[in-house]
Write a protein that holds these residues in place. Structure first.
Motif, PDB file in Angstrom:
ATOM      1  N   ARG A 141      40.298  35.024  20.606  1.00  0.00           N
ATOM      2  CA  ARG A 141      39.794  36.388  20.573  1.00  0.00           C
ATOM      3  C   ARG A 141      38.992  36.643  19.294  1.00  0.00           C
ATOM      4  O   ARG A 141      37.958  37.296  19.307  1.00  0.00           O
ATOM      5  CB  ARG A 141      40.980  37.366  20.660  1.00  0.00           C
ATOM      6  CG  ARG A 141      40.594  38.830  20.667  1.00  0.00           C
ATOM      7  CD  ARG A 141      39.920  39.229  21.963  1.00  0.00           C
ATOM      8  NE  ARG A 141      38.891  40.230  21.746  1.00  0.00           N
ATOM      9  CZ  ARG A 141      38.245  40.848  22.732  1.00  0.00           C
ATOM     10  NH1 ARG A 141      38.508  40.562  23.980  1.00  0.00           N
ATOM     11  NH2 ARG A 141      37.325  41.720  22.482  1.00  0.00           N
ATOM     12  N   LEU A 145      35.707  35.107  19.552  1.00  0.00           N
ATOM     13  CA  LEU A 145      34.918  35.935  20.458  1.00  0.00           C
ATOM     14  C   LEU A 145      34.338  37.125  19.702  1.00  0.00           C
ATOM     15  O   LEU A 145      33.180  37.503  19.883  1.00  0.00           O
ATOM     16  CB  LEU A 145      35.817  36.412  21.602  1.00  0.00           C
ATOM     17  CG  LEU A 145      35.149  36.814  22.907  1.00  0.00           C
ATOM     18  CD1 LEU A 145      34.314  35.671  23.446  1.00  0.00           C
ATOM     19  CD2 LEU A 145      36.205  37.206  23.927  1.00  0.00           C
ATOM     20  N   ALA A 166      38.704  30.531  33.515  1.00  0.00           N
ATOM     21  CA  ALA A 166      39.399  31.732  33.082  1.00  0.00           C
ATOM     22  C   ALA A 166      38.921  32.955  33.848  1.00  0.00           C
ATOM     23  O   ALA A 166      38.778  34.037  33.310  1.00  0.00           O
ATOM     24  CB  ALA A 166      39.219  31.944  31.579  1.00  0.00           C
ATOM     25  N   ILE A 180      39.764  35.183  37.421  1.00  0.00           N
ATOM     26  CA  ILE A 180      40.912  35.358  38.281  1.00  0.00           C
ATOM     27  C   ILE A 180      40.448  35.517  39.727  1.00  0.00           C
ATOM     28  O   ILE A 180      39.809  36.501  40.065  1.00  0.00           O
ATOM     29  CB  ILE A 180      41.748  36.541  37.779  1.00  0.00           C
ATOM     30  CG1 ILE A 180      42.239  36.200  36.366  1.00  0.00           C
ATOM     31  CG2 ILE A 180      42.906  36.828  38.710  1.00  0.00           C
ATOM     32  CD1 ILE A 180      42.661  37.359  35.549  1.00  0.00           C
ATOM     33  N   MET A 207      40.841  38.731  41.874  1.00  0.00           N
ATOM     34  CA  MET A 207      40.244  39.982  41.387  1.00  0.00           C
ATOM     35  C   MET A 207      38.757  40.017  41.710  1.00  0.00           C
ATOM     36  O   MET A 207      38.107  38.988  41.798  1.00  0.00           O
ATOM     37  CB  MET A 207      40.441  40.109  39.880  1.00  0.00           C
ATOM     38  CG  MET A 207      41.830  40.539  39.487  1.00  0.00           C
ATOM     39  SD  MET A 207      42.055  40.462  37.709  1.00  0.00           S
ATOM     40  CE  MET A 207      41.415  42.063  37.229  1.00  0.00           C
ATOM     41  N   LEU A 216      37.363  42.604  32.490  1.00  0.00           N
ATOM     42  CA  LEU A 216      38.769  42.522  32.098  1.00  0.00           C
ATOM     43  C   LEU A 216      38.911  42.501  30.582  1.00  0.00           C
ATOM     44  O   LEU A 216      38.338  41.653  29.897  1.00  0.00           O
ATOM     45  CB  LEU A 216      39.416  41.272  32.712  1.00  0.00           C
ATOM     46  CG  LEU A 216      40.920  41.104  32.430  1.00  0.00           C
ATOM     47  CD1 LEU A 216      41.711  42.277  32.969  1.00  0.00           C
ATOM     48  CD2 LEU A 216      41.435  39.808  33.007  1.00  0.00           C
ATOM     49  N   TRP A 247      44.332  45.645  33.682  1.00  0.00           N
ATOM     50  CA  TRP A 247      45.091  44.640  32.938  1.00  0.00           C
ATOM     51  C   TRP A 247      46.259  44.115  33.761  1.00  0.00           C
ATOM     52  O   TRP A 247      46.576  42.928  33.718  1.00  0.00           O
ATOM     53  CB  TRP A 247      45.633  45.233  31.627  1.00  0.00           C
ATOM     54  CG  TRP A 247      44.560  45.706  30.701  1.00  0.00           C
ATOM     55  CD1 TRP A 247      43.219  45.398  30.759  1.00  0.00           C
ATOM     56  CD2 TRP A 247      44.711  46.593  29.583  1.00  0.00           C
ATOM     57  NE1 TRP A 247      42.545  46.040  29.746  1.00  0.00           N
ATOM     58  CE2 TRP A 247      43.424  46.773  29.018  1.00  0.00           C
ATOM     59  CE3 TRP A 247      45.801  47.261  29.011  1.00  0.00           C
ATOM     60  CZ2 TRP A 247      43.219  47.586  27.894  1.00  0.00           C
ATOM     61  CZ3 TRP A 247      45.591  48.053  27.908  1.00  0.00           C
ATOM     62  CH2 TRP A 247      44.309  48.216  27.358  1.00  0.00           C
ATOM     63  N   PHE A 285      46.514  43.782  36.986  1.00  0.00           N
ATOM     64  CA  PHE A 285      45.994  42.770  37.921  1.00  0.00           C
ATOM     65  C   PHE A 285      45.681  41.476  37.184  1.00  0.00           C
ATOM     66  O   PHE A 285      45.998  40.380  37.666  1.00  0.00           O
ATOM     67  CB  PHE A 285      44.724  43.275  38.607  1.00  0.00           C
ATOM     68  CG  PHE A 285      44.970  44.264  39.708  1.00  0.00           C
ATOM     69  CD1 PHE A 285      45.594  43.862  40.877  1.00  0.00           C
ATOM     70  CD2 PHE A 285      44.577  45.577  39.582  1.00  0.00           C
ATOM     71  CE1 PHE A 285      45.822  44.757  41.905  1.00  0.00           C
ATOM     72  CE2 PHE A 285      44.806  46.494  40.594  1.00  0.00           C
ATOM     73  CZ  PHE A 285      45.429  46.083  41.756  1.00  0.00           C
ATOM     74  N   GLY A 286      45.066  41.608  36.036  1.00  0.00           N
ATOM     75  CA  GLY A 286      44.664  40.427  35.272  1.00  0.00           C
ATOM     76  C   GLY A 286      45.855  39.615  34.802  1.00  0.00           C
ATOM     77  O   GLY A 286      45.877  38.390  34.917  1.00  0.00           O
ATOM     78  N   GLY A 326      47.329  37.855  37.684  1.00  0.00           N
ATOM     79  CA  GLY A 326      46.452  36.823  38.226  1.00  0.00           C
ATOM     80  C   GLY A 326      46.419  35.585  37.352  1.00  0.00           C
ATOM     81  O   GLY A 326      46.516  34.463  37.836  1.00  0.00           O
ATOM     82  N   ASP A 327      46.270  35.779  36.060  1.00  0.00           N
ATOM     83  CA  ASP A 327      46.243  34.647  35.128  1.00  0.00           C
ATOM     84  C   ASP A 327      46.525  35.181  33.731  1.00  0.00           C
ATOM     85  O   ASP A 327      45.647  35.733  33.074  1.00  0.00           O
ATOM     86  CB  ASP A 327      44.876  33.944  35.172  1.00  0.00           C
ATOM     87  CG  ASP A 327      44.869  32.662  34.355  1.00  0.00           C
ATOM     88  OD1 ASP A 327      45.687  32.528  33.428  1.00  0.00           O
ATOM     89  OD2 ASP A 327      44.042  31.786  34.664  1.00  0.00           O
ATOM     90  N   ALA A 354      44.372  33.759  30.827  1.00  0.00           N
ATOM     91  CA  ALA A 354      42.995  34.238  30.880  1.00  0.00           C
ATOM     92  C   ALA A 354      42.938  35.681  30.385  1.00  0.00           C
ATOM     93  O   ALA A 354      42.050  36.059  29.626  1.00  0.00           O
ATOM     94  CB  ALA A 354      42.461  34.151  32.306  1.00  0.00           C
ATOM     95  N   ALA A 355      43.909  36.482  30.806  1.00  0.00           N
ATOM     96  CA  ALA A 355      43.948  37.883  30.388  1.00  0.00           C
ATOM     97  C   ALA A 355      44.134  37.978  28.879  1.00  0.00           C
ATOM     98  O   ALA A 355      43.458  38.764  28.196  1.00  0.00           O
ATOM     99  CB  ALA A 355      45.072  38.623  31.113  1.00  0.00           C
ATOM    100  N   ASN A 410      43.327  35.819  26.645  1.00  0.00           N
ATOM    101  CA  ASN A 410      42.130  35.345  25.941  1.00  0.00           C
ATOM    102  C   ASN A 410      41.020  36.386  25.861  1.00  0.00           C
ATOM    103  O   ASN A 410      40.194  36.320  24.967  1.00  0.00           O
ATOM    104  CB  ASN A 410      41.586  34.079  26.609  1.00  0.00           C
ATOM    105  CG  ASN A 410      42.343  32.848  26.173  1.00  0.00           C
ATOM    106  OD1 ASN A 410      43.065  32.886  25.174  1.00  0.00           O
ATOM    107  ND2 ASN A 410      42.192  31.767  26.902  1.00  0.00           N
ATOM    108  N   VAL A 411      40.987  37.313  26.823  1.00  0.00           N
ATOM    109  CA  VAL A 411      39.956  38.339  26.741  1.00  0.00           C
ATOM    110  C   VAL A 411      40.497  39.601  26.078  1.00  0.00           C
ATOM    111  O   VAL A 411      39.854  40.649  26.111  1.00  0.00           O
ATOM    112  CB  VAL A 411      39.349  38.693  28.118  1.00  0.00           C
ATOM    113  CG1 VAL A 411      38.568  37.521  28.663  1.00  0.00           C
ATOM    114  CG2 VAL A 411      40.407  39.140  29.097  1.00  0.00           C
ATOM    115  N   GLY A 412      41.667  39.482  25.464  1.00  0.00           N
ATOM    116  CA  GLY A 412      42.136  40.577  24.622  1.00  0.00           C
ATOM    117  C   GLY A 412      43.059  41.573  25.296  1.00  0.00           C
ATOM    118  O   GLY A 412      43.319  42.640  24.752  1.00  0.00           O
ATOM    119  N   VAL A 413      43.575  41.247  26.491  1.00  0.00           N
ATOM    120  CA  VAL A 413      44.525  42.153  27.142  1.00  0.00           C
ATOM    121  C   VAL A 413      45.883  42.059  26.426  1.00  0.00           C
ATOM    122  O   VAL A 413      46.365  40.957  26.177  1.00  0.00           O
ATOM    123  CB  VAL A 413      44.689  41.776  28.633  1.00  0.00           C
ATOM    124  CG1 VAL A 413      45.802  42.588  29.274  1.00  0.00           C
ATOM    125  CG2 VAL A 413      43.386  41.974  29.378  1.00  0.00           C
TER     126      VAL A 413
END
Lengths: 283, 358
Positions: free
Chosen positions: A81, A84, A96, A98, A101, A109, B228, B230-231, B234-235, B238-239, B241-244
């Motif tokens: 992060r 990023l 990465a 989903i 979704m 996301l 979030w 759902f994310g 789901g994974d 992955a969630a 890594n994108v800051g969730v």
């Protein structure tokens, strides 16, 4: 994004970085630099240290030695992060994304656009859809329906959406881990075109691939890794296509193997030739 | 009466544009909505003349469905987030007992007792979540453990404090009337079809159920935390890594399921005037069944709160409908189990086709 894009300052630079896992030397004194708007292809055999290098650049690992600079400033990332946030975006092979979704929900996301205030703050789905459609069409991808699950997209489309997402969220350096390896010719073309688009926007791209036919047309520079070291970085002029293919496909070792196999019985040779062919694709 | 409403609904559906229909096909709750209609038609035919179609019949199954539905909506959010909570059943027993002991045995104002039991539920929910995150064990295991710990502690402590396992007399507690108004009041509607002028009592829990489902649906589909959830399901990586904020969201979801159990318990304690240490047994399974019938994936990342509403409605209709048919209600479980399996097969089929529809 606030930093000025001086085209002489490398967007990303590593100096003599090393990474050890216990007694294993995964990277040893690797140096490379990348200017904005440049595509660098990272080449190398399995186990050459490509994955470790990517993971170090993208903030998964910390280098044990050496310097890592972004826009000319030394950085040290504790998480992907953080990388990023500095504009280093990595699109992994496994994406990465989903699958269940929708394209829109995947795209945003963790960074969803909102409308309204305090407890009435909501995820502005309408705006998100518009942005996705716009961003993708800018890159020449026509998504039938931004609400469709990512799982229904083709491999190339998925990669493109992942790249579009990174670009939209302000990536200055895009690290693409074998984005074309699982794709057919046409799909790979979509992704390569997309990389060219990103380059045209001034984004620096590190492109990892095993396929010389994907690497050569798009690459400006080629860095070759072997056993955790760089064999050097070559510009396109310094590295003719044949030489690159030779280097990438295992070079001398494979030639020797081919020689050895020539003596075999026809039928066996056929089978083995297939095997080599497969191996070539892998490498 | 309501039969016409169903027919009208069917007519509308045929008129819808194809793209709209396709969009609808993609919704997870489609199977459950269809299932609810089928189950209703089945009992309307089989037990229509025995009271299933009456207003009282409707109030009857809606009450059962609402208590399960409150639980199911919260469990649906958690399951979409990729986790299980098997402890909700014992949480009903525990929070109900806390409210009853504090208000009856210790003579507290019932409002204070209700708030303390809510606090207890939120703490235990948070502990469930933190344990799942810290140990990285499946939540199935963690909450299976807390299912037994909570139930056992409820029985043990209740007997230790009061010497019994059941407590009555809540209706005499301080502040009962105002609390009862919020949690157990109802709307009486005179059944126009009834010759004797019988009225049907629709409890307020139906309102809570639909309100919670509406809020949950809004959160899921139109807020960032919804995306979030759902994310995460789901994974998770992955969630992250994108800051969730994966950990925080999971803890909140566990707290929500515990709070839903508390609401159900509070409703029951106030309605019956007492608590039983065994209350809420097997509710965790009913809730999971309702959620899964509602189209939520067991593995997370896909599902809906509306689906859970219809799942709970189906379970409620079957449970009460069987009583109306005159069949021994022992057979309810057979129905429920078979329906679960059929529902999952149908939902899988629909989802596959929705995913392939390009």
């Amino acid at each position: 994004m606030t930093m000025n894009h001086n085209s002489n300052t490398p967007a990303l630079e590593v100096r003599e970085i090393s990474k050890y896992f216990g007694s294993v030397i995964a990277l040893s004194g690797v140096s490379m630099r990348l200017l904005p708007g440049e595509v660098m292809c990272l080449l190398g055999d399995n186990g050459a240290g490509k994955s470790t290098l990517i993971k170090t650049l993208s903030g998964v690992h910390k280098p044990d030695e050496g310097e890592y600079l972004v826009d000319g400033r030394p950085v040290s990332f504790d998480s992907p992060r953080e990388a990023l946030d500095h504009g280093i975006a990595t699109v992994y092979q496994d994406l990465a994304m989903i699958p269940l979704m929708s394209v829109t929900r995947n795209f945003f996301l963790g960074s969803e656009p909102t409308a309204g205030r305090s407890i009435f703050k909501r995820f502005n789905v309408q705006r998100a859809r518009e942005i996705v459609r716009e961003e993708l069409s800018k890159m020449g991808i026509d998504i039938r329906d931004p609400d469709q699950p990512v799982g229904t997209l083709s491999g190339g489309e998925r990669q493109s959406v992942a790249i579009a997402r990174a670009v939209y969220f302000g990536a200055k350096v895009l690290i693409l881990d074998e984005p074309t390896s699982a794709l057919g010719v046409k799909q790979a073309g979509v992704v390569l075109r997309y990389i060219a688009q990103a380059r045209a926007r001034g984004i620096a791209v590190i492109f990892i691939t095993h396929n010389p036919h994907h690497a050569y047309p798009i690459g400006d520079k080629f860095t070759i890794l072997k056993r955790g070291r760089t064999l050097g970085t070559f510009t396109k002029r310094e590295l003719p296509r044949e030489k690159m293919i030779h280097l990438m496909s295992g070079g001398d070792e494979l030639e020797r193997l081919e020689h050895e196999l020539r003596g075999f019985h026809d039928q066996q040779a056929d089978i083995l030739a297939d095997a080599i062919h497969e191996e070539e694709e892998l490498y | 009466m309501s039969g016409q409403a169903i027919d009208k609904g069917k007519g509308d559906e045929r008129l819808l544009r194809e793209s709209f229909l396709k969009r609808w096909l993609r919704r997870p709750e489609l199977g459950a909505v269809g299932g609810a209609v089928l189950v209703w038609i089945f009992f309307a035919v089989v037990a229509g003349n025995r009271g299933f179609l009456s207003l009282r019949g409707a109030a009857n199954y809606l009450e059962v469905a609402s208590e399960l539905g409150i639980l199911a909506v919260a469990v649906a959010l958690l399951m979409i987030g990729g986790e299980f909570d098997l402890s909700v059943g014992s949480m009903i027993g525990a929070t109900g007992m806390i409210t009853a002991i504090l208000s009856v045995h210790y003579g507290w104002n019932i409002w204070a007792a209700i708030l303390v039991s809510l606090f207890f539920a939120l703490i235990v929910g948070a502990i469930n979540g933190i344990l799942v995150i810290r140990t990285k064990l499946p939540s199935f295991i963690i909450t299976l453990g807390s299912l037994f710990v909570i139930r056992g502690a409820t029985i043990g402590l209740t007997r230790l404090i009061t010497g019994r396992t059941q407590i009555g007399g809540v209706k005499g507690a301080l502040g009962y009337d105002s609390a009862s108004a919020l949690f157990t009041s109802g709307v009486q509607i005179v059944d126009p079809a009834s010759q004797r002028g019988l009225s049907a009592d629709f409890p307020i829990s139906i309102f809570w159920w639909l309100l919670i489902a509406a809020v949950a649906t809004y959160v899921l589909l139109r807020t960032r935390p919804g995306n979030w959830i759902f994310g995460i399901g789901g994974d998770e990586d992955a969630a992250r890594n994108v800051g969730v904020p994966v950990d925080r969201m999971k803890i909140i979801l566990f707290m929500l399921t515990a709070a839903a159990a508390w609401l159900v318990a509070t409703t029951q304690v106030l309605a019956t005037g007492g608590a039983d240490t065994l209350r809420g047994e097997q509710r965790e399974f009913y809730a999971i069944i309702a959620v899964v019938i509602g189209g939520t994936l067991l593995t997370g990342g896909y599902g809906s709160a509306i689906g859970a509403v219809f799942g709970a409605l189906i379970v409620g209709m079957v449970q009460q409908g069987i009583v109306f048919t005159g069949i021994d209600s022992d057979w309810f479980m057979v129905f429920l189990g078979a329906m679960l399996i059929v529902a999952v097969l149908v939902n899988n089929y629909i989802r596959k086709h929705a995913a392939e529809a390009k």
